[in-house]
Design an enzyme around this catalytic site. Sequence first.
Site, short mmCIF file in Angstrom:
data_model
loop_
_atom_site.label_atom_id
_atom_site.label_comp_id
_atom_site.label_asym_id
_atom_site.label_seq_id
_atom_site.Cartn_x
_atom_site.Cartn_y
_atom_site.Cartn_z
N CYS A 149 -5.52 -0.06 4.56
CA CYS A 149 -6.29 -1.09 5.27
C CYS A 149 -7.66 -0.56 5.68
O CYS A 149 -7.76 0.21 6.64
CB CYS A 149 -5.50 -1.54 6.50
SG CYS A 149 -6.42 -2.70 7.52
N CYS A 152 -8.80 -1.67 9.19
CA CYS A 152 -8.17 -0.95 10.31
C CYS A 152 -8.72 0.47 10.43
O CYS A 152 -8.94 0.95 11.54
CB CYS A 152 -6.66 -0.83 10.11
SG CYS A 152 -5.88 -2.27 9.44
N ASP A 153 -8.92 1.14 9.33
CA ASP A 153 -9.16 2.59 9.36
C ASP A 153 -10.54 3.02 8.90
O ASP A 153 -10.87 4.21 9.00
CB ASP A 153 -8.10 3.30 8.50
CG ASP A 153 -6.70 3.04 9.01
OD1 ASP A 153 -6.54 2.87 10.23
OD2 ASP A 153 -5.76 2.97 8.19
#
Length: 327
Positions: A149, A152-153
Site C-alpha cells: 500500500c 499507507c507507507d
Amino acid sequence: MFNLGNLTPPSSNSGGERHVKVLVLGSGPAGLSAALYAARAELEPVVLTGMELGGQAALTHTIENYPGFPEGVGGAQLGELMQKQAERFGATVEFDTAQAVDLSSRPFKVTTDSGVILADTLIAATGARPTHLEVPGEYELTGKGVSYCATCDGWFFKEKKVVVVGGGDSALEEAIFLTRFATSVTIVHRRDTLRAGKVLQKRAFDNPKINFVWNTVVTNVVGTDKVTALKLKDTVTGAESTLETDGVFIFIGHVPNTQMFRGQLEMSEDGYVTANNRMETNVPGVFVAGEVADNHFRQVVTSAGMGAAAAIQATHFLQKEMAEAGA
Ligand code: NAP
C-alpha cells in the site's frame, strides 16, 4: 482512512443475537452503495465494515476516474462520503467482522466478532486482498520495507530508493505516487511489455524518477531488521543479480475474500463468487457485489454499480416474498 468516531462500535451487538432484513458484509464502494440503495428502500441495512474500513479504495491516495469528481477525490474521503450518504437514509455501519456464515437456511446466520446476526438477505461485498510474491523474506519483512500500500507507507520512503513489482495499472499508479517521496522508483516486471493502460504507461515513462527492469522476477527479499536488497532473476537468460533498495511495494494482483463462503456459494476456480447479471448467487437471498465477484473490471464505479444492483435485487426478493406470504 475512515474516521472511526463515525462508526457504530461492535458493542451494540455484544453477545446478542438480532435479526435484520439486509446484512451487507464489507464497507468498500460495493458494500456502501448496496447500503445506500437498501436504506432508501427502508430496509434499514446493517453494514459490517470488515478489517479494512472503506475497502481497498480507501487505501488509494486519489481516485481520478470516479464520475462526479473532476479534480479527483481521496479514496478514504470518497468512502466517508458514501458512508454518510447511506447513514442519512437509515443504514447502520458497524466496525465489526463476520467470522462465519451459515447459508443453509433462512434467515442466514452470521457469526461476527461480537455476536450473531440473523439476516433475511445477505449482500456479500467482502472484496479482495493483495496477492503475495511468496518468496523468502517477504513475510518476515512485511512492515519493515515490504508493503502492499503506497498510500499507507509511501511517506516512510522519503528520500529513499524503492522498487515496485508488477506491470498492471496498480503498479504504475502506485509507482507514480511513490515518486512524491522516493528519490527513485524502479519497476520490476516479469515481461517486457506492460499490462497497464496507455495513459498510465505514458505518465510512468515520462517520469524522470521511474526506471524499469524488464523480464525480471524477485526471488528473495533481503534484510534482517529492514529491507536492504532484492535478489532478482532474468526470466529470459536466467541470470541472477542483486538490487539494493530501501523498500519494495508489491502490486501483482488480488485474491478474493471468499474463504467463509467456500462450500456454500458457487465460485470460479480462482475463488471469485459466481453470480448472474442480477448479482444473484446460487443461494436465493444471497447477493454479491464488487471484487468478491469481479476479477475483470475492478473499478470503484463498477463495484458501486454492482452494489446498487445487488440491493435492488435484495429489495425485489423481499417484496416478492412478502407478497407471496400475504397472498
Ligand atoms: P493486474 O492487472 O492483474 O496486474 C498484475 C501485474 O502483476 C501484471 O503485470 C502481472 O504480470 C504481474 N504479476 C502477477 N503475478 C506476478 C508474480 N507472481 N510475479 C511477478 N509479477 C506478477 O492487477 P492490478 O494492476 O492490481 O489491476 C487489477 C485490475 O484493476 C485491472 O483490471 C486494472 O485495470 C484495475 N485497476 C485500474 C486502475 C485505474 O483505472 N486507475 C488502478 C488500479 C487497478 P503480467 O502482466 O505478466 O501478467
